[in-house]
Design a protein around this motif. Structure first.
Motif, PDB file in Angstrom:
ATOM      1  N   THR A 170       0.800  -1.295  -0.002  1.00 51.96           N
ATOM      2  CA  THR A 170       0.091  -0.124   0.114  1.00 51.96           C
ATOM      3  C   THR A 170       1.070   1.311   0.057  1.00 51.96           C
ATOM      4  O   THR A 170       0.209   2.410  -0.112  1.00 51.96           O
ATOM      5  N   ARG A 178      -6.116   1.706  -2.323  1.00 53.20           N
ATOM      6  CA  ARG A 178      -5.939   0.835  -1.255  1.00 53.20           C
ATOM      7  C   ARG A 178      -7.107  -0.022  -1.210  1.00 53.20           C
ATOM      8  O   ARG A 178      -6.816  -1.385  -0.855  1.00 53.20           O
ATOM      9  N   ARG A 179      -8.282   0.537  -1.396  1.00 52.63           N
ATOM     10  CA  ARG A 179      -9.632  -0.283  -1.296  1.00 52.63           C
ATOM     11  C   ARG A 179      -9.580  -1.294  -2.651  1.00 52.63           C
ATOM     12  O   ARG A 179     -10.100  -2.406  -2.247  1.00 52.63           O
ATOM     13  N   TYR A 182      -7.127  -3.915  -1.149  1.00 50.92           N
ATOM     14  CA  TYR A 182      -7.647  -4.668  -0.128  1.00 50.92           C
ATOM     15  C   TYR A 182      -8.593  -5.772  -0.758  1.00 50.92           C
ATOM     16  O   TYR A 182      -8.719  -6.908  -0.252  1.00 50.92           O
ATOM     17  N   ASP A 198       0.526  -1.401   7.299  1.00 51.09           N
ATOM     18  CA  ASP A 198      -0.782  -0.844   7.328  1.00 51.09           C
ATOM     19  C   ASP A 198      -1.862  -1.811   7.952  1.00 51.09           C
ATOM     20  O   ASP A 198      -2.234  -2.836   7.684  1.00 51.09           O
ATOM     21  N   ARG A 199      -2.502  -1.162   9.060  1.00 57.59           N
ATOM     22  CA  ARG A 199      -3.172  -1.660  10.009  1.00 57.59           C
ATOM     23  C   ARG A 199      -4.703  -2.522   9.379  1.00 57.59           C
ATOM     24  O   ARG A 199      -4.753  -3.490   9.498  1.00 57.59           O
ATOM     25  N   GLU A 200      -5.261  -1.398   8.378  1.00 58.71           N
ATOM     26  CA  GLU A 200      -6.327  -2.192   7.731  1.00 58.71           C
ATOM     27  C   GLU A 200      -5.952  -3.379   6.673  1.00 58.71           C
ATOM     28  O   GLU A 200      -6.891  -4.150   6.784  1.00 58.71           O
ATOM     29  N   LEU A 201      -4.776  -3.282   6.244  1.00 61.61           N
ATOM     30  CA  LEU A 201      -4.412  -4.275   5.374  1.00 61.61           C
ATOM     31  C   LEU A 201      -4.160  -5.509   6.285  1.00 61.61           C
ATOM     32  O   LEU A 201      -4.678  -6.829   5.618  1.00 61.61           O
ATOM     33  N   GLU A 203      -5.400  -6.348   9.067  1.00 64.33           N
ATOM     34  CA  GLU A 203      -6.775  -6.890   9.600  1.00 64.33           C
ATOM     35  C   GLU A 203      -7.407  -8.022   8.715  1.00 64.33           C
ATOM     36  O   GLU A 203      -8.325  -8.775   9.066  1.00 64.33           O
ATOM     37  N   ASN A 222      -5.901 -11.929  12.631  1.00 62.08           N
ATOM     38  CA  ASN A 222      -5.457 -10.940  12.249  1.00 62.08           C
ATOM     39  C   ASN A 222      -4.628  -9.970  13.207  1.00 62.08           C
ATOM     40  O   ASN A 222      -4.235 -10.456  14.214  1.00 62.08           O
ATOM     41  N   SER A 224      -5.326  -7.434  14.804  1.00 64.25           N
ATOM     42  CA  SER A 224      -5.885  -7.130  16.326  1.00 64.25           C
ATOM     43  C   SER A 224      -5.608  -8.070  17.358  1.00 64.25           C
ATOM     44  O   SER A 224      -5.316  -7.900  18.257  1.00 64.25           O
ATOM     45  N   ASP A 510      -1.682   8.591   4.364  1.00 60.88           N
ATOM     46  CA  ASP A 510      -2.100   7.938   5.490  1.00 60.88           C
ATOM     47  C   ASP A 510      -2.830   8.944   6.360  1.00 60.88           C
ATOM     48  O   ASP A 510      -2.294   9.881   7.154  1.00 60.88           O
TER      49      ASP A 510
END
Length: 542
Positions: A170, A178-179, A182, A198-201, A203, A222, A224, A510
């Motif tokens: 990312t 990014r979306r 993902y 990248d935290r969202e990735l 996850e 993941n 978290s 970011d």
């Protein structure tokens, strides 16, 4: 395909200068998505390159079942290359066009093979990552850094390898891109190992592998779930340290007590000897027995203390102390209201423009946002003096420093110290090394060649070179500064920027970082125009 697709056995790797990265690593990656995490410089990118066959192990083996595809951290493509060449379909496409033009030579049919729909599939792959508009005949030089990443990803999607290795995918991608990425990660059917901060990735992964101190520790779930499990581990490890410290204190007290008792016995025995209350042979035997008993008692307590110290050392080793960069930005105050940058009726290369006048004043903190390829990097390079505007006026009224996206301020053949010394020829070697220590380049680390550094290490070295340069910046420009930083280093960078007193112009996708950096003004590059916008409009691009 076997259940396990990647097996690393006793894997070791050392750089030519003797710097070890991995030593005796055993690991197996199975089907599904694995998130590979760890501090900057822990060896994540090196491990991916070893799996991809781009590096040769110093010792041990890597066995990959099936074909692998690697998206590296720093994507470099020949700017003169066409999109179809970057996708790896140029030969098939040329043969297909030749056949359509009436050339029926056998080699054309052999080249096409089963790829009669190769153009349709290529355009579909481009569309999948949001690049459907660029077509197959444009050159790589016409796309942005972020679009280059997406182009390499599209090539991998087109190939569909059994094993997909993604290294910070990312980086440089805008929110829209990014979306897209993902979605591609979520739908990937094979084996995937993804290195990312990248935290969202993260996850989206099925499991997390933590590379720390040369060893891999596996966690189900993941990022978290990993953070929760790691926090529980560290809490338990810290409890063990407290228990071990208490045990060491107790053993010290008992050893001291034993030594006091031994001293008392010696004094009493000497007193008895001096008074000659009993025969010499009896007193001598008692003295020897007392000394032997006391000696054994002392040795026992010394051994217990040594064992307690060993347990403490083991407990301390289990508690992580991941180092963070300690950025010390120069005090370069700019008075409120002072103009630091003026853009007037500017036309940039590749089409972006500023209508009328745009000024940056005082210690403003300005975020530059927009889609990949919109012209953000071009604007920063123009302000830095690396590119000339097509027309209009670009005037910087204070010293400017620019940290580019690709960190190409470093000479790979020079050491970290030598790279910094180029920017600050009047600084002493001791001063440079003292400053580099704040960036975690201590001792021999500062003498490493820039070419051997990880992405995060390169960022630290480049930032050190930038901040030690003379004169110090009163307008600091950063292009995607968090791309190669672990989360702890991003927090440290944010903390440093809080104390920076000059003007800041930062291009980034970011949003959490931009929020924490205290941005006071937002500029959007959209449809070729650079204009003011708001946080609310950026946070909800739909």
């Amino acid at each position: 395909m076997s259940a396990t697709s990647i097996i690393c056995t006793s894997l070791s790797f050392t750089w030519p200068d003797g710097t070890p990265v991995l030593t005796g690593l055993d690991a197996a990656f199975g089907p599904g998505r694995t998130g590979l995490v760890g501090a900057n410089g822990s060896g994540k990118s090196t491990l991916l390159k070893l799996i991809a066959g781009e590096l040769t192990p110093s010792h041990g083996t890597v066995r990959v079942t099936g074909e692998s595809g690697h998206l590296p951290q720093n994507v470099t493509l020949d700017t003169g290359m066409r999109v179809d060449q970057a996708l790896g379909i140029a030969a098939q496409r040329a043969a297909l066009h030749a056949i359509e033009a009436g050339e029926v030579r056998e080699e054309h049919f052999e080249t096409v093979g089963d790829g009669w729909d190769v153009e349709e599939r290529a355009l579909a792959a481009l569309g999948e990552v949001g690049l459907g508009r660029i077509g197959l005949d444009r050159t790589v030089g016409e796309v942005s850094g972020g679009e280059s990443v997406l182009l390499r990803l599209a090539a991998l999607l087109l190939r569909r390898p059994d094993v997909l290795l993604l290294d910070e995918p990312t980086n440089n991608l805008d929110l829209y891109a990014r979306r897209r990425l993902y979605a591609a990660v979520e739908s990937w059917p094979g084996v995937m190992v993804v290195v990312s901060h990248d935290r969202e990735l993260l996850e989206l992964v099925d499991r997390t592998a933590d590379l720390h101190a040369g060893e891999l520790t596996w966690y189900g779930g993941n990022f978290s779930a990993y953070e929760k499990a790691l926090a529980e581990e560290q809490e338990a490890a810290e409890r063990m340290v407290r228990v071990a410290e208490a045990d060491v204190r107790r053993q010290r007290r008992e050893l001291t007590d034993a030594q006091v008792k031994l001293a008392r016995r010696k004094r009493y025995g000497q007193k008895m000897w001096d008074s000659k209350r009993e025969p010499k042979i009896v007193m001598g035997a008692r003295r020897r027995a007392a000394q032997e008993s006391a000696g054994k008692h002392r040795i026992l307590h010394e051994e217990r203390l040594a064992e307690a110290r060993e347990r403490l050392d083991e407990a301390v080793e289990a508690v992580r102390d991941d180092e963070e960069i300690r950025v010390d930005l120069p005090h370069t105050a700019v008075p409120p209201g002072r103009t630091v940058l003026t853009l007037r009726d500017v036309r940039l290369r590749y089409g972006a423009r500023v209508d009328g006048e745009l000024r940056l004043q005082g210690p403003e903190r300005v975020a530059l946002v927009g889609r990949n390829g919109s012209g953000k990097t071009t604007l920063l390079r123009t302000v830095a003096g690396e590119l000339a505007p097509v027309s209009g006026e670009v005037s910087a009224h204070v010293p400017v420093r620019f940290l580019p996206q690709r960190l190409d301020v470093l000479d790979g053949d020079l050491s970290v110290v030598e790279n910094v010394a180029r920017q600050a020829p009047d600084a002493t070697n001791n001063h440079i090394r003292a400053r580099l220590a704040r960036f975690l380049f201590r001792g021999a680390r500062a003498d490493r060649k820039a070419a051997t550094l990880s992405g995060g290490e390169r960022f630290r070295a480049a930032l050190a070179a930038l901040l030690l340069a003379e004169p110090a910046p009163q307008l600091l420009m950063l292009d995607e500064p968090t791309n190669n930083l672990d989360m702890a280093s991003v927090r440290r960078l944010t903390g440093a920027l809080e104390s920076y007193e000059g003007a800041l112009l930062v291009a980034s996708h970011d949003l959490p970082f931009l929020q924490s950096a205290g941005i006071t003004r937002w500029l959007l590059v959209e449809e070729g125009v650079i204009r003011e916008t708001t946080w609310e409009a950026i946070a909800d691009p739909a």
